[in-house]
Design an enzyme around this catalytic site. Structure first.
Site, PDB file in Angstrom:
ATOM      1  N   LYS A  71      -1.712   1.663  -4.487  1.00  0.00           N
ATOM      2  CA  LYS A  71      -1.652   2.860  -3.624  1.00  0.00           C
ATOM      3  C   LYS A  71      -0.262   3.031  -3.033  1.00  0.00           C
ATOM      4  O   LYS A  71       0.282   4.154  -3.037  1.00  0.00           O
ATOM      5  CB  LYS A  71      -2.717   2.748  -2.518  1.00  0.00           C
ATOM      6  CG  LYS A  71      -2.797   3.975  -1.641  1.00  0.00           C
ATOM      7  CD  LYS A  71      -4.173   4.150  -1.017  1.00  0.00           C
ATOM      8  CE  LYS A  71      -4.782   2.864  -0.553  1.00  0.00           C
ATOM      9  NZ  LYS A  71      -4.084   2.237   0.563  1.00  0.00           N
ATOM     10  N   THR A  73       2.474   1.881  -4.310  1.00  0.00           N
ATOM     11  CA  THR A  73       3.347   2.211  -5.442  1.00  0.00           C
ATOM     12  C   THR A  73       3.267   3.695  -5.767  1.00  0.00           C
ATOM     13  O   THR A  73       4.288   4.363  -5.966  1.00  0.00           O
ATOM     14  CB  THR A  73       2.930   1.367  -6.662  1.00  0.00           C
ATOM     15  OG1 THR A  73       2.958  -0.015  -6.281  1.00  0.00           O
ATOM     16  CG2 THR A  73       3.862   1.585  -7.835  1.00  0.00           C
ATOM     17  N   ARG A  94       3.221   2.015   5.953  1.00  0.00           N
ATOM     18  CA  ARG A  94       2.932   0.974   6.947  1.00  0.00           C
ATOM     19  C   ARG A  94       3.867  -0.236   6.756  1.00  0.00           C
ATOM     20  O   ARG A  94       4.369  -0.456   5.670  1.00  0.00           O
ATOM     21  CB  ARG A  94       1.481   0.507   6.811  1.00  0.00           C
ATOM     22  CG  ARG A  94       0.483   1.572   7.245  1.00  0.00           C
ATOM     23  CD  ARG A  94      -0.909   1.193   6.837  1.00  0.00           C
ATOM     24  NE  ARG A  94      -1.001   1.106   5.384  1.00  0.00           N
ATOM     25  CZ  ARG A  94      -1.916   0.410   4.733  1.00  0.00           C
ATOM     26  NH1 ARG A  94      -2.808  -0.279   5.391  1.00  0.00           N
ATOM     27  NH2 ARG A  94      -1.936   0.390   3.421  1.00  0.00           N
ATOM     28  N   LYS A 105       0.295 -13.650  -2.932  1.00  0.00           N
ATOM     29  CA  LYS A 105       1.303 -12.809  -3.578  1.00  0.00           C
ATOM     30  C   LYS A 105       0.952 -11.341  -3.376  1.00  0.00           C
ATOM     31  O   LYS A 105      -0.154 -10.908  -3.628  1.00  0.00           O
ATOM     32  CB  LYS A 105       1.325 -13.161  -5.061  1.00  0.00           C
ATOM     33  CG  LYS A 105       2.553 -12.716  -5.807  1.00  0.00           C
ATOM     34  CD  LYS A 105       2.519 -13.286  -7.224  1.00  0.00           C
ATOM     35  CE  LYS A 105       3.482 -12.569  -8.124  1.00  0.00           C
ATOM     36  NZ  LYS A 105       4.880 -12.859  -7.840  1.00  0.00           N
ATOM     37  N   ALA A 273      -6.549  -2.137   8.106  1.00  0.00           N
ATOM     38  CA  ALA A 273      -7.352  -0.978   7.716  1.00  0.00           C
ATOM     39  C   ALA A 273      -8.834  -1.289   7.688  1.00  0.00           C
ATOM     40  O   ALA A 273      -9.651  -0.378   7.661  1.00  0.00           O
ATOM     41  CB  ALA A 273      -6.919  -0.470   6.352  1.00  0.00           C
ATOM     42  N   PHE A 301      -6.756   1.060   2.143  1.00  0.00           N
ATOM     43  CA  PHE A 301      -7.969   1.010   1.327  1.00  0.00           C
ATOM     44  C   PHE A 301      -8.470   2.411   0.951  1.00  0.00           C
ATOM     45  O   PHE A 301      -7.663   3.312   0.786  1.00  0.00           O
ATOM     46  CB  PHE A 301      -9.044   0.151   1.994  1.00  0.00           C
ATOM     47  CG  PHE A 301      -8.568  -1.255   2.275  1.00  0.00           C
ATOM     48  CD1 PHE A 301      -8.080  -2.062   1.248  1.00  0.00           C
ATOM     49  CD2 PHE A 301      -8.569  -1.778   3.565  1.00  0.00           C
ATOM     50  CE1 PHE A 301      -7.624  -3.357   1.498  1.00  0.00           C
ATOM     51  CE2 PHE A 301      -8.115  -3.069   3.816  1.00  0.00           C
ATOM     52  CZ  PHE A 301      -7.643  -3.856   2.787  1.00  0.00           C
ATOM     53  N   PHE A 381      -1.941   1.346 -16.132  1.00  0.00           N
ATOM     54  CA  PHE A 381      -1.669  -0.084 -16.281  1.00  0.00           C
ATOM     55  C   PHE A 381      -1.421  -0.377 -17.757  1.00  0.00           C
ATOM     56  O   PHE A 381      -1.957   0.312 -18.621  1.00  0.00           O
ATOM     57  CB  PHE A 381      -2.867  -0.906 -15.795  1.00  0.00           C
ATOM     58  CG  PHE A 381      -2.755  -1.315 -14.355  1.00  0.00           C
ATOM     59  CD1 PHE A 381      -2.722  -0.361 -13.359  1.00  0.00           C
ATOM     60  CD2 PHE A 381      -2.676  -2.655 -13.999  1.00  0.00           C
ATOM     61  CE1 PHE A 381      -2.617  -0.720 -12.020  1.00  0.00           C
ATOM     62  CE2 PHE A 381      -2.572  -3.030 -12.666  1.00  0.00           C
ATOM     63  CZ  PHE A 381      -2.542  -2.064 -11.676  1.00  0.00           C
ATOM     64  N   TRP A 409       5.085   2.997 -11.697  1.00  0.00           N
ATOM     65  CA  TRP A 409       5.479   1.585 -11.725  1.00  0.00           C
ATOM     66  C   TRP A 409       6.545   1.393 -12.806  1.00  0.00           C
ATOM     67  O   TRP A 409       7.579   0.779 -12.580  1.00  0.00           O
ATOM     68  CB  TRP A 409       4.259   0.687 -12.011  1.00  0.00           C
ATOM     69  CG  TRP A 409       4.522  -0.762 -11.723  1.00  0.00           C
ATOM     70  CD1 TRP A 409       4.192  -1.430 -10.582  1.00  0.00           C
ATOM     71  CD2 TRP A 409       5.177  -1.715 -12.577  1.00  0.00           C
ATOM     72  NE1 TRP A 409       4.611  -2.733 -10.668  1.00  0.00           N
ATOM     73  CE2 TRP A 409       5.221  -2.939 -11.870  1.00  0.00           C
ATOM     74  CE3 TRP A 409       5.740  -1.649 -13.853  1.00  0.00           C
ATOM     75  CZ2 TRP A 409       5.788  -4.102 -12.401  1.00  0.00           C
ATOM     76  CZ3 TRP A 409       6.322  -2.798 -14.391  1.00  0.00           C
ATOM     77  CH2 TRP A 409       6.342  -4.013 -13.663  1.00  0.00           C
TER      78      TRP A 409
END
Lengths: 555, 555
Positions: A71, A73, A94, A105, A273, A301, A381, A409
């Site tokens: 999100k 990204t 944020r 990670k 959140a 979220f 992806f 991305w």
């Protein structure tokens, strides 16, 4: 490129001096307070410009996999796409918390070619905001314990101090502690606990304030506990709201950074959140509105959590509305919602997609509940197949909802131009935004409305404790506060295992707590933790710093 | 002027953009990382210049009154005096802790017309250094508790975790706590406690490191506890020294600010002077040496505490020596050491002066123990009389020691020119500096030497516990560490009530603790607290912030 980490990609990116970004954004030199060469705080008192003509694009999502759906990204990439097509745009995000950075990670600065820079400094200590909030929160704790120790003139019941200490770290051993041990020179013993800083009411207060005076007034209203005769006791009665506001006088200024493509970014405030309202600060959003024609902002979220809270809490208190809502979806998350195990998400599975797409359907419905037609961002992806992509794109068209495949991305802003154009069309079309409920609705009815309309549940089960708390809240005059639901992000229901679009469930509310400073009521469902723990091998173990100050292993 | 507070005087002072101060100091633009308009961090990798020709002026003091003797004020004023007479000078000071700022009136930025600016920002959060140290310290605590919780592969005994958490606040209720309560998902229960951040070994490590690699190596050597079979366990064994160094990569850079007269000032690091070594960082001192011909620096409390530690710990690890030692004395403190009660210190009393001046005599002797002829700075107060001043000035001359009356609080640098000239004469005369003891001396003998030679005591009483700890320390190979004494600042002895120049006393050492990261051994005497408490009415109650971000009530 295939094997570069986000940190490696970021380290190869060219970064502009922050003065150039400020100039591009229309921030005058007097308003710019530099923090090193690539970060600055903005003194909002020095800004000019009318915020009313700016458009807000809210980026929300479907229910995610544990790795998230990108999100941040997409939010960054979409702003870069607007930048690319010549729009005056700012992105408002944020701030990351150190706890997750050290623990698991994954940062909060986007990824791949859609990141904000300098990613290391943003992920570590970022201009001291979270530290200032930690300091203010814990100063209040010290003032409270000192007050009790020094004669307790306010008659505070040590068993009913609701204010907890905080630390910006994942530290499960601090969830439940006893303080004040060791005899009369060491305070009054009582049970206490630490939350992570982003769960502090002070974080929520900072994010919901319009300026420092508003901040101070909200701080004064914070209820930190109750007297022996169960009356609420406030920060104002301790007379320390001035000191707490003083500790926050720099933290309240929004932070200016840039995306990898030089789009101006404001990163400011980061409440949890799942247990708090999960949006960046009203001040940053309004600053971006003053400066840019389009503000792209995210909320934590899915539409059931940060989305609902943006619209019922942040937008209400900030006096603005979303002009468009983007829902980020991934084929992986759709398959997970269709019953595929985490380990198998990389395998093509159109049948599972067909099962799981109902989850996205409910999030689309949720945007419409607020009077806004959403735009779906199908975030690409490497494991996705054409057949899967085509299914989702086709399904969206069947639903009559705008959709675009995004490849930010991999390609940065270029990969988000289709999405940007769909969003512009949605903005152009206008909307009929409205909150889900009015201030005057009783607390229990507000919860009921959120559960039945946004979550798709049958109803709410209030524990006896929650019922009593609601009665007390209304008796204290806080009945017109909006409700901030604390709920799992993995399901539309309160059970993280109920994927897809669950039906026939009730949501159990075990506690209802007023945050009189922030001005909302938290309804706790399920096992929501306000202090995470570290994994067996924290990501800290991989981190290192070199002689020149450069680092490795951050992400 | 009479009724202006330090904050009011500071707010009326003109302040130069920090770039101008940097240029004056010879700091190239590339090395300057701005934090707002008036503060910066200095990237020492970008500096040129030879530090060997610079002269270090160390400002120490006699035993103080509870209000302090204006040591920081004299340090700032003396540097302004050097500036006034055309010397290339920098002042290197310690950073304030938020705890005392919120608790008791009194900052660490000097006073009157000898202050460093911007005083508000220096007293609050100053470029995030103490927050970064707090974060690194508490990250380590979280890693330790997580390690124990996740299987405890290193066999750490939870009863023998010596690493405490820290907070930059005066908070007595955190002195002794129990963490890990609440069942198996909340860690392993154990006793713990919080120190104030300036007492963290990480603060000492940061202040004694020469660069970030040295810092990382020292962090790896920190012993955080012992195994069930009583072997020390280090940060290196947890493999988190890289992450901790990463958290400190900005904090290790010295902070550039200015005095009210535009003298460049480096303020960096601030370990407690009663339980830690009480000096600003080696990096800042060396940076100032590279840039200036004269470096004026202070150390905490008297020659018995910070003074001894500067010479035996900081100078030893930094590889430099003081070229002159200034001892700040006040007529009030001399009278107090002559038996006058605090309430009566404003009244003229030459007889008490005659009694109390022996305290100053011992501090003069102490400087000479290190081979350095001191210069006395008689720091003028409004209540002092000519008769009193003349007595002290005459007494100093009788002792053959250089002395100057200083009026820097009232007059700034102009009021310190006489002192500056005396200091220049002392530097010119040269000295025969040497440490009090060699590395090889056994720990107990080091303590004995400090007590008998610097404190003037008869000897040392080691508790059985301390004896055993010394044996363990030497068995672990730390016997060649210097000793860092934890002692009251009010007396040359370990009893705060023994004023003047006490004789015939022994000092009891109740505990001896190795700080293997910092590279010294702490010997605890008396009731030294590592976590202060707040007074009944904390100074926070008077603080406020205005709509424009300006503040009141800070000092």
């Amino acid at each position: 490129m295939a094997h570069l980490t986000d940190q490696e990609i970021a380290s190869k990116a060219s970064i502009q001096p922050i003065q150039e970004i400020a100039e591009k954004a229309g921030i005058p030199e007097d308003a710019l307070e530099m923090y090193g060469k690539y970060k600055a705080k903005v003194d909002i008192n020095q800004l000019e410009g009318n915020k009313e003509d700016s458009k807000i694009v809210l980026v929300s999502a479907m229910n995610p996999t544990p790795a998230g759906e990108g999100k941040s990204t997409v939010t960054v990439g979409l702003s870069d796409a607007f930048n690319k097509i010549g729009k005056k745009v700012m992105v408002a995000l944020r701030e990351p918390s150190l706890g997750p950075v050290m623990g698991v990670k994954g940062g909060a600065t986007g990824g791949g070619h859609a990141q904000v820079l300098p990613m290391e400094e943003i992920n570590l200590h970022f201009n001291g905001d979270l530290h200032a909030i930690t300091a203010a929160n814990n100063a209040l704790s010290a003032f409270i314990d000192n007050h009790i120790h020094q004669g307790n003139a306010l008659n505070v019941d040590p068993r009913r101090v609701t204010w907890k200490r905080v630390i910006d770290m994942n530290d499960r051993a601090l969830r439940q502690v006893v303080v004040g041990l060791g005899g009369p020179t060491r305070g009054v013993p009582r049970e206490d606990g630490f939350d992570i800083t982003v769960a502090s009411e002070i974080m929520a207060v900072l994010c919901l304030s319009n300026d420092i005076i508003d901040l101070k007034e909200k701080l004064a209203k914070i209820v930190f506990g109750y007297t022996y005769d169960k009356k609420p006791v406030t920060v104002g009665e301790l007379e320390v709201e001035g000191a707490l506001a003083l500790l926050l006088k720099e933290a309240i200024k929004p932070n200016l950074v840039q995306t990898m493509e030089g789009t101006p970014a404001l990163i400011h405030g980061g409440p949890f959140a799942n247990i708090a309202h999960g949006c960046n600060s009203i001040i940053a959003t309004n600053t971006a509105r003053q400066l840019a024609d389009i503000v792209v902002t995210e909320c934590g979220f899915g539409s059931d959590l940060g989305g609902e809270k943006f619209m019922d809490i942040k937008a209400r208190m900030g006096g603005f509305k979303p002009d468009a809502i983007v829902l980020v979806a991934t084929i992986r998350a759709l398959k997970m919602n269709g019953g595929v195990a985490k380990a198998d998400l990389g395998e093509a599975n159109v049948d599972a997609l067909k099962e799981g797409v109902v989850n996205l359907g409910k999030h689309i419905e949720n945007a419409r509940k607020f009077g806004v037609e959403p735009v779906i961002a199908l975030n690409d992806f490497v494991t996705d197949t054409d057949e899967e992509r085509n299914f989702v794109l086709g399904w969206c068209k069947e639903q009559g909802v705008r959709v675009a495949l995004t490849q930010v991305w991999e390609k940065g802003g270029e990969g988000g131009v289709d999405l940007a154009n769909e969003v512009l069309a949605a903005v152009e079309a206008g909307n009929d935004f409205h909150h889900l409920y009015e201030d005057e609705l009783p607390i229990a009815d507000k919860i009921e409305k959120i559960v039945t309309e946004v979550y798709g549940g049958d109803g709410v089960i209030l524990t006896d404790k929650a019922k009593k708390q609601i009665a007390d809240i209304e008796a204290n005059g806080w009945g017109n506060f909006p409700v901030c639901m604390a709920k799992t992000q993995y399901s539309l229901s309160d059970d993280p295992k109920k994927l897809g679009r669950p039906t026939g469930f009730n949501v159990t509310v075990r506690e209802v707590i007023a945050k009189a400073g922030a001005g909302f009521v938290v309804a706790l469902t399920g096992d929501i933790m306000t202090m995470p723990g570290l994994p067996k091998v924290p990501s800290a173990v991989k981190m290192d710093v070199n002689a020149d100050g450069s680092s490795t292993g951050l992400f």
